[in-house]
Design a protein around this motif. Structure first.
Motif, mmCIF file in Angstrom:
data_model
loop_
_atom_site.group_PDB
_atom_site.id
_atom_site.type_symbol
_atom_site.label_atom_id
_atom_site.label_comp_id
_atom_site.label_asym_id
_atom_site.label_seq_id
_atom_site.Cartn_x
_atom_site.Cartn_y
_atom_site.Cartn_z
ATOM 1 N N GLY A 164 0.820 -1.196 0.000
ATOM 2 C CA GLY A 164 0.000 0.000 0.000
ATOM 3 C C GLY A 164 0.850 1.240 0.000
ATOM 4 O O GLY A 164 2.009 1.221 -0.428
ATOM 5 N N GLN A 165 0.269 2.297 0.524
ATOM 6 C CA GLN A 165 0.993 3.559 0.632
ATOM 7 C C GLN A 165 0.628 4.253 1.928
ATOM 8 O O GLN A 165 -0.437 4.022 2.490
ATOM 9 C CB GLN A 165 0.733 4.450 -0.568
ATOM 10 C CG GLN A 165 -0.711 4.748 -0.837
ATOM 11 C CD GLN A 165 -0.878 5.450 -2.178
ATOM 12 O OE1 GLN A 165 0.076 5.779 -2.860
ATOM 13 N NE2 GLN A 165 -2.113 5.681 -2.561
ATOM 14 N N LEU A 166 1.549 5.071 2.388
ATOM 15 C CA LEU A 166 1.313 5.855 3.599
ATOM 16 C C LEU A 166 0.811 7.228 3.198
ATOM 17 O O LEU A 166 1.237 7.782 2.184
ATOM 18 C CB LEU A 166 2.606 5.988 4.407
ATOM 19 C CG LEU A 166 3.201 4.685 4.943
ATOM 20 C CD1 LEU A 166 4.526 4.964 5.646
ATOM 21 C CD2 LEU A 166 2.238 3.988 5.874
ATOM 22 N N PHE A 167 -0.092 7.759 3.979
ATOM 23 C CA PHE A 167 -0.547 9.127 3.748
ATOM 24 C C PHE A 167 -0.345 9.906 5.042
ATOM 25 O O PHE A 167 -0.553 9.395 6.135
ATOM 26 C CB PHE A 167 -2.006 9.173 3.266
ATOM 27 C CG PHE A 167 -2.995 8.526 4.198
ATOM 28 C CD1 PHE A 167 -3.618 9.258 5.197
ATOM 29 C CD2 PHE A 167 -3.290 7.169 4.074
ATOM 30 C CE1 PHE A 167 -4.524 8.667 6.054
ATOM 31 C CE2 PHE A 167 -4.201 6.568 4.930
ATOM 32 C CZ PHE A 167 -4.820 7.311 5.921
ATOM 33 N N PRO A 168 0.110 11.167 4.921
ATOM 34 C CA PRO A 168 0.394 11.964 6.120
ATOM 35 C C PRO A 168 -0.878 12.359 6.865
ATOM 36 O O PRO A 168 -1.893 12.687 6.242
ATOM 37 C CB PRO A 168 1.121 13.196 5.574
ATOM 38 C CG PRO A 168 0.745 13.273 4.144
ATOM 39 C CD PRO A 168 0.407 11.884 3.682
ATOM 40 N N ILE A 169 -0.794 12.314 8.183
ATOM 41 C CA ILE A 169 -1.897 12.760 9.036
ATOM 42 C C ILE A 169 -1.509 14.063 9.734
ATOM 43 O O ILE A 169 -2.228 15.045 9.683
ATOM 44 C CB ILE A 169 -2.284 11.678 10.062
ATOM 45 C CG1 ILE A 169 -2.852 10.456 9.332
ATOM 46 C CG2 ILE A 169 -3.281 12.225 11.082
ATOM 47 C CD1 ILE A 169 -3.149 9.271 10.215
#
Length: 184
Positions: free
Chosen positions: A103-108
């Protein structure tokens, strides 16, 4: 600060973490620990798969230095650029193995912490720490939540031996801890 002086006296017991810092860990209860993390000047670079989570809650106090924390979410996507790795421990070594998810990481959120500040991180929060100013010292307490530990990256890494520090590293750790007590 009493804890820093005690840790300085035990500098040779610090272990190298795959993310490039040295740590000393003491169990303070059934599922609780007190840890001191030290990033020395000229220290090692972190592992490539530096985005990770913990199986424990963290309450951290910055003693010296400055760091940035980035918190992420994970979006599963079979064609994504990152592999999720399960972290397991065998003796003093930590080992990564693919979980089967990509998958991919998304910034929070991102935030900076410097000497005198504190922060809290819940178990399972995916994060990355970037040290901005060394030496960097944090003192933290943890509470184990017994959840799986994952790391995220593009490549599998070899098992990492969390070795004890060398004599030279112990001298640097001790010096950094004593300097931090003077500056408090």
């Amino acid at each position: 600060m009493k804890e820093l002086i005690e840790a300085a006296l035990r500098a040779e017991e610090f272990r190298l973490h795959p993310l490039g810092f040295f740590y000393l860990q003491d169990f303070t209860g059934e599922d609780a620990t007190r840890r001191i993390h030290v990033w020395i000047c000229g220290g090692l670079s972190p592992a490539e798969n530096e985005c990770h989570q913990h199986s424990f809650d963290i309450e951290s106090i910055m003693i010296a230095g400055r760091m940035r924390s980035d918190i992420f979410g994970f979006a599963e996507d079979s064609g994504g650029p990152l592999t999720e790795y399960m972290v397991a421990y065998e003796g003093s070594a930590s080992k990564l193995s693919p979980s089967g998810r990509r998958g991919q990481l998304f910034p929070i959120v991102s935030f900076e912490t410097f000497a005198g500040m504190s922060y809290r991180l819940e178990a399972g929060a995916i994060h990355r720490v970037t040290v901005i100013e060394r030496p960097c010292i944090t003192m933290l307490t943890t509470m184990e939540r017994h959840i799986p530990i994952f790391s995220y990256g593009k490549h599998e890494e070899a098992a990492f031996d969390r070795r004890r520090c060398t004599e030279d590293e112990a001298v640097k750790i001790r010096m950094n801890l004593m300097q931090a007590t003077i500056n408090k």
